[in-house]
Write an enzyme that holds these catalytic residues in place. Sequence first.
Site, PDB file in Angstrom:
ATOM      1  N   SER A 140       0.868  -1.189   0.000  1.00  0.00           N
ATOM      2  CA  SER A 140       0.000   0.000   0.000  1.00  0.00           C
ATOM      3  C   SER A 140       0.897   1.230   0.000  1.00  0.00           C
ATOM      4  O   SER A 140       2.060   1.156   0.432  1.00  0.00           O
ATOM      5  CB  SER A 140      -0.852   0.025   1.269  1.00  0.00           C
ATOM      6  N   TYR A 153      -1.894   0.153  10.866  1.00  0.00           N
ATOM      7  CA  TYR A 153      -2.064  -0.290   9.472  1.00  0.00           C
ATOM      8  C   TYR A 153      -0.817   0.086   8.665  1.00  0.00           C
ATOM      9  O   TYR A 153      -0.289  -0.758   7.918  1.00  0.00           O
ATOM     10  CB  TYR A 153      -3.327   0.340   8.850  1.00  0.00           C
TER      11      TYR A 153
HETATM   12  P1  NDP Z   1     -11.624  -5.955   0.517  1.00  0.00           P
HETATM   13  O1  NDP Z   1     -12.096  -5.727   1.913  1.00  0.00           O
HETATM   14  O2  NDP Z   1     -12.564  -5.719  -0.593  1.00  0.00           O
HETATM   15  O3  NDP Z   1     -11.008  -7.429   0.394  1.00  0.00           O
HETATM   16  C1  NDP Z   1     -10.196  -7.958   1.409  1.00  0.00           C
HETATM   17  C2  NDP Z   1     -10.023  -9.451   1.179  1.00  0.00           C
HETATM   18  O4  NDP Z   1      -9.159  -9.963   2.206  1.00  0.00           O
HETATM   19  C3  NDP Z   1     -11.326 -10.211   1.260  1.00  0.00           C
HETATM   20  O5  NDP Z   1     -11.386 -11.138   0.217  1.00  0.00           O
HETATM   21  C4  NDP Z   1     -11.250 -10.916   2.601  1.00  0.00           C
HETATM   22  O6  NDP Z   1     -11.887 -12.180   2.536  1.00  0.00           O
HETATM   23  C5  NDP Z   1      -9.750 -11.118   2.743  1.00  0.00           C
HETATM   24  N1  NDP Z   1      -9.382 -11.299   4.140  1.00  0.00           N
HETATM   25  C6  NDP Z   1      -9.414 -10.379   5.134  1.00  0.00           C
HETATM   26  N2  NDP Z   1      -9.089 -10.946   6.301  1.00  0.00           N
HETATM   27  C7  NDP Z   1      -8.842 -12.258   6.033  1.00  0.00           C
HETATM   28  C8  NDP Z   1      -8.488 -13.371   6.830  1.00  0.00           C
HETATM   29  N3  NDP Z   1      -8.274 -13.249   8.151  1.00  0.00           N
HETATM   30  N4  NDP Z   1      -8.318 -14.569   6.234  1.00  0.00           N
HETATM   31  C9  NDP Z   1      -8.506 -14.698   4.913  1.00  0.00           C
HETATM   32  N5  NDP Z   1      -8.855 -13.684   4.105  1.00  0.00           N
HETATM   33  C10 NDP Z   1      -9.025 -12.489   4.667  1.00  0.00           C
HETATM   34  O7  NDP Z   1     -10.341  -5.008   0.369  1.00  0.00           O
HETATM   35  P2  NDP Z   1      -9.289  -4.767  -0.826  1.00  0.00           P
HETATM   36  O8  NDP Z   1      -9.565  -5.615  -1.991  1.00  0.00           O
HETATM   37  O9  NDP Z   1      -9.191  -3.314  -1.014  1.00  0.00           O
HETATM   38  O10 NDP Z   1      -7.963  -5.231  -0.085  1.00  0.00           O
HETATM   39  C11 NDP Z   1      -7.058  -6.173  -0.626  1.00  0.00           C
HETATM   40  C12 NDP Z   1      -5.650  -5.794  -0.210  1.00  0.00           C
HETATM   41  O11 NDP Z   1      -5.330  -4.529  -0.785  1.00  0.00           O
HETATM   42  C13 NDP Z   1      -5.433  -5.630   1.293  1.00  0.00           C
HETATM   43  O12 NDP Z   1      -4.181  -6.215   1.626  1.00  0.00           O
HETATM   44  C14 NDP Z   1      -5.382  -4.121   1.491  1.00  0.00           C
HETATM   45  O13 NDP Z   1      -4.625  -3.754   2.604  1.00  0.00           O
HETATM   46  C15 NDP Z   1      -4.736  -3.709   0.187  1.00  0.00           C
HETATM   47  N6  NDP Z   1      -4.932  -2.308  -0.189  1.00  0.00           N
HETATM   48  C16 NDP Z   1      -6.191  -1.801  -0.375  1.00  0.00           C
HETATM   49  C17 NDP Z   1      -6.344  -0.469  -0.743  1.00  0.00           C
HETATM   50  C18 NDP Z   1      -7.690   0.166  -0.893  1.00  0.00           C
HETATM   51  O14 NDP Z   1      -7.759   1.419  -0.901  1.00  0.00           O
HETATM   52  N7  NDP Z   1      -8.768  -0.574  -1.046  1.00  0.00           N
HETATM   53  C19 NDP Z   1      -5.179   0.382  -1.002  1.00  0.00           C
HETATM   54  C20 NDP Z   1      -3.916  -0.251  -0.768  1.00  0.00           C
HETATM   55  C21 NDP Z   1      -3.806  -1.553  -0.400  1.00  0.00           C
HETATM   56  P3  NDP Z   1     -12.879 -12.764   3.639  1.00  0.00           P
HETATM   57  O15 NDP Z   1     -13.433 -11.627   4.431  1.00  0.00           O
HETATM   58  O16 NDP Z   1     -13.913 -13.516   2.855  1.00  0.00           O
HETATM   59  O17 NDP Z   1     -12.006 -13.681   4.439  1.00  0.00           O
HETATM   60  C1  8X3 Z   2      -5.112   1.607   1.631  1.00  0.00           C
HETATM   61  C2  8X3 Z   2      -4.805   2.984   1.182  1.00  0.00           C
HETATM   62  O1  8X3 Z   2      -4.381   5.380   1.946  1.00  0.00           O
HETATM   63  O2  8X3 Z   2      -6.175   4.164   3.038  1.00  0.00           O
HETATM   64  O3  8X3 Z   2      -3.957   0.893   1.908  1.00  0.00           O
HETATM   65  O4  8X3 Z   2      -3.881   3.635   3.515  1.00  0.00           O
HETATM   66  S1  8X3 Z   2      -4.807   4.069   2.493  1.00  0.00           S
END
Ligand code: NDP
Ligand code: 8X3
Length: 253
Positions: A140, A153
Amino acid sequence: MNPIALITGATSGIGRATALKLAEYNYDVIITGRREERLVELKNAIQYSFSANVHILTFDVRNQEEVTRAIDGMPDKWKDIRVLINNAGLAVGLNHLQDGEIDDWERMIDTNIKGLLYVTRKVAPIMTGKGDGHIVNIGSIAGKEVYEMGNVYCASKHAVEALTKAMRIDMLRDNVKVTSISPGLVETEFSMVRFKGDQQKADQTYQGYTPLTGDDVADVIVYTVNLPPHVNLNNVEITPRAQANSFYKNINQ
Ligand code: NDP
Ligand code: 8X3
């Protein structure tokens, strides 16, 4: 069989979009997450549109025994994993550190750092044993800079950055590529989780500009894993046009 990719966190957002796109590009996909009904729905969606094979693994990345059992229990033909997308992750809460909820911290550390390690520890030896593979860690921009109230985070995503560099060094002689993809604001379920179901706060996060979508990030992931064998993208930072970094956004453009 096609080359096999395992995607953690495929039930939503970036992970779901990546599973669909990898299937479109002729990968067989192992889709994982906790919400099994979502995985079944995704499997059906992939098989409706593409000829890829799909295998479902339901586990919580925080539970090392579940991770081990799920991966060891797969049919042998699914164990030859070439691409691992370490995507499962979350932010929970947005507070000054002195007001933080310990339980939120533990969820983030256990998922974003320890979960990524548990999955990698099971899958990386398959790749090093073959002398081929690609691990993509979803970091991120929070892993580049620390912003107010992002504390734990941001620390967890700085850890992902450090682990990405460490993996690249440790698996260098085994020809395993390691990439970190570091997105800025992506509209997924991320903010609903961060704000613990507060739809209004989640919606506000994406107002006044065009955020990235899971598809945008998936495009970059698929580009990265489809590069020729001798080429690796070490680190990709991707933001919406309206975002320069964690601090500067061009709202109401
Ligand atoms: P979502 O919440 O849409 O998806 C998160 C996914 O992670 C879900 O499929 C969830 O599946 C899974 N997950 C969470 N906890 C667990 C667990 N304990 N075991 C297994 N699976 C888990 O978020 P994003 O798609 O945005 O996030 C994906 C990645 O991208 C993350 O690592 C996030 O930090 C990163 N990210 C996101 C950004 C954003 O702005 N959205 C920006 C930068 C990075 P389930 O709940 O079914 O287990
Ligand atoms: C998710 C993006 O800017 O909310 O990792 O940290 S931010």
